[in-house]
Design a protein around this motif. Structure first.
Motif, PDB file in Angstrom:
ATOM      1  N   ARG A   1      -0.567  21.541  18.217  1.00  0.00           N
ATOM      2  CA  ARG A   1       0.534  21.366  19.172  1.00  0.00           C
ATOM      3  C   ARG A   1       0.521  19.954  19.762  1.00  0.00           C
ATOM      4  N   ALA A   2      -0.688  19.418  20.005  1.00  0.00           N
ATOM      5  CA  ALA A   2      -0.790  18.043  20.505  1.00  0.00           C
ATOM      6  C   ALA A   2      -0.251  17.058  19.468  1.00  0.00           C
TER       7      ALA A   2
ATOM      8  N   PHE B   1       1.888  27.156  16.555  1.00  0.00           N
ATOM      9  CA  PHE B   1       1.789  25.768  16.992  1.00  0.00           C
ATOM     10  C   PHE B   1       3.092  24.994  16.825  1.00  0.00           C
ATOM     11  N   ALA B   2       4.061  25.547  16.113  1.00  0.00           N
ATOM     12  CA  ALA B   2       5.363  24.878  15.990  1.00  0.00           C
ATOM     13  C   ALA B   2       6.417  25.898  15.610  1.00  0.00           C
ATOM     14  N   SER B   3       7.560  25.822  16.250  1.00  0.00           N
ATOM     15  CA  SER B   3       8.693  26.643  15.834  1.00  0.00           C
ATOM     16  C   SER B   3       9.340  25.980  14.627  1.00  0.00           C
ATOM     17  N   LEU B   4      10.106  26.735  13.870  1.00  0.00           N
ATOM     18  CA  LEU B   4      10.779  26.149  12.718  1.00  0.00           C
ATOM     19  C   LEU B   4      11.787  25.088  13.147  1.00  0.00           C
ATOM     20  N   GLY B   5      12.343  25.238  14.333  1.00  0.00           N
ATOM     21  CA  GLY B   5      13.285  24.249  14.833  1.00  0.00           C
ATOM     22  C   GLY B   5      12.658  22.896  15.119  1.00  0.00           C
ATOM     23  N   GLU B   6      11.331  22.837  15.253  1.00  0.00           N
ATOM     24  CA  GLU B   6      10.633  21.572  15.499  1.00  0.00           C
ATOM     25  C   GLU B   6      10.278  20.844  14.204  1.00  0.00           C
ATOM     26  N   VAL B   7      10.561  21.471  13.067  1.00  0.00           N
ATOM     27  CA  VAL B   7      10.164  20.919  11.767  1.00  0.00           C
ATOM     28  C   VAL B   7      11.299  20.083  11.179  1.00  0.00           C
TER      29      VAL B   7
END
Length: 275
Positions: free
Chosen positions: A207-208, A233-239
């Motif tokens: 996440r960091a 640690f990450a949503s798909l929208g953050e990819v």
């Protein structure tokens, strides 16, 4: 190789399934159907029975280790030989995203390591990593006096079984830096949970990484789809880029393409591929 599932007792089938979950952390229904040579319904009944006994937890498309085991993860060496053709294809496609002179972060895991192995000749590259195997790989390139070897920044931290450096020190170092492009692997990926890891500390460090990256690329072969590990640690929208192989079923690829910035399907020679 397909086992003769029709000749196995339910107890024997469930033992095989449980062994696979404990070894790999997760199983997919489609793979069990092929391996055991039984119907989809039979596999789902076996998973229901194992879930009722607390041995596994059912997730979309398969099952993961029960909560008591879901923080366990195979070591780096144990994972390195799995899906090798798919990982190689994913790594080739992912490495093509890197521009000379950029600052790249690479997380832990065997697919991320495969990406790193293809970056040794990219000019003027700086690599930040919390992966001991990636650091060893790049140090070896520098020791060979390769003029194009990337500059290496190692986060520090406490090593996990998967040879990742995690914890407050790693998170502090990562949080103080900004990178152009981040490559992370994932133990599991699904629409609801996003990208997940069985290790709480490793998920926090990931996440960091995500917080400090201008662009995020997830590198994961098709077997990770539908698997849910303990911590997200990450949503798909953050990819920004999701790089996987073409063994991913069409319906899942369509869903994934709608959820991330760009889906990259890397062709490879192997069972389940489209080409």
């Amino acid at each position: 190789m397909t086992d003769q599932g029709h000749g196995l007792l339910a107890r024997q089938r469930r033992g095989i399934i449980l062994e696979a979950v404990r070894r790999d952390g997760a199983v997919r229904v489609a793979e069990l159907v092929d391996r055991l040579g039984v119907s989809d319904m039979t596999v789902r009944r076996d998973l229901d029975a194992l879930a009722r006994s607390g041995e596994v937890e059912k997730v979309h498309g398969g099952a993961v280790a029960s909560r008591g085991r879901s923080a366990e993860e195979p070591g780096f060496e144990a994972k390195s030989g799995r899906q090798s053709a798919a990982k190689a294809a994913v790594a080739e496609a992912a490495a093509a995203l890197v521009e000379p002179g950029s600052v790249v972060a690479i997380g832990a895991g065997t697919t991320a390591h495969a990406v790193a192995s293809r970056l040794r000749s990219v000019p003027d590259l700086t690599v930040l990593t919390n992966s001991l195997p990636v650091a060893d790989l790049l140090r070896a390139a520098a020791a060979e006096q390769d003029a194009a070897a990337p500059a290496l920044l190692l986060t520090g931290g406490t090593p996990t079984r998967s040879a990742a450096l995690v914890g407050p020190l790693a998170d502090l170092v990562i949080g103080s830096l900004h990178v152009d492009l981040l490559f992370l692997g994932a133990h599991g990926v699904c629409p609801a949970a996003g990208c997940t890891s069985p290790n709480l500390a490793e998920a926090q460090t990931n996440r960091a990484f995500v917080a400090g990256a201008r662009r995020v690329a997830i590198t994961a072969d098709h077997t990770k789809w539908g698997v849910v590990a303990l911590s997200g640690f990450a949503s798909l929208g953050e990819v920004d880029w999701f790089v996987t192989d073409d063994g991913l079923p069409d319906a899942d690829a369509e869903l994934l393409a709608e959820s991330v910035g760009e889906l990259i399907l890397a062709p490879h020679v192997g069972a389940g591929g489209r080409g």
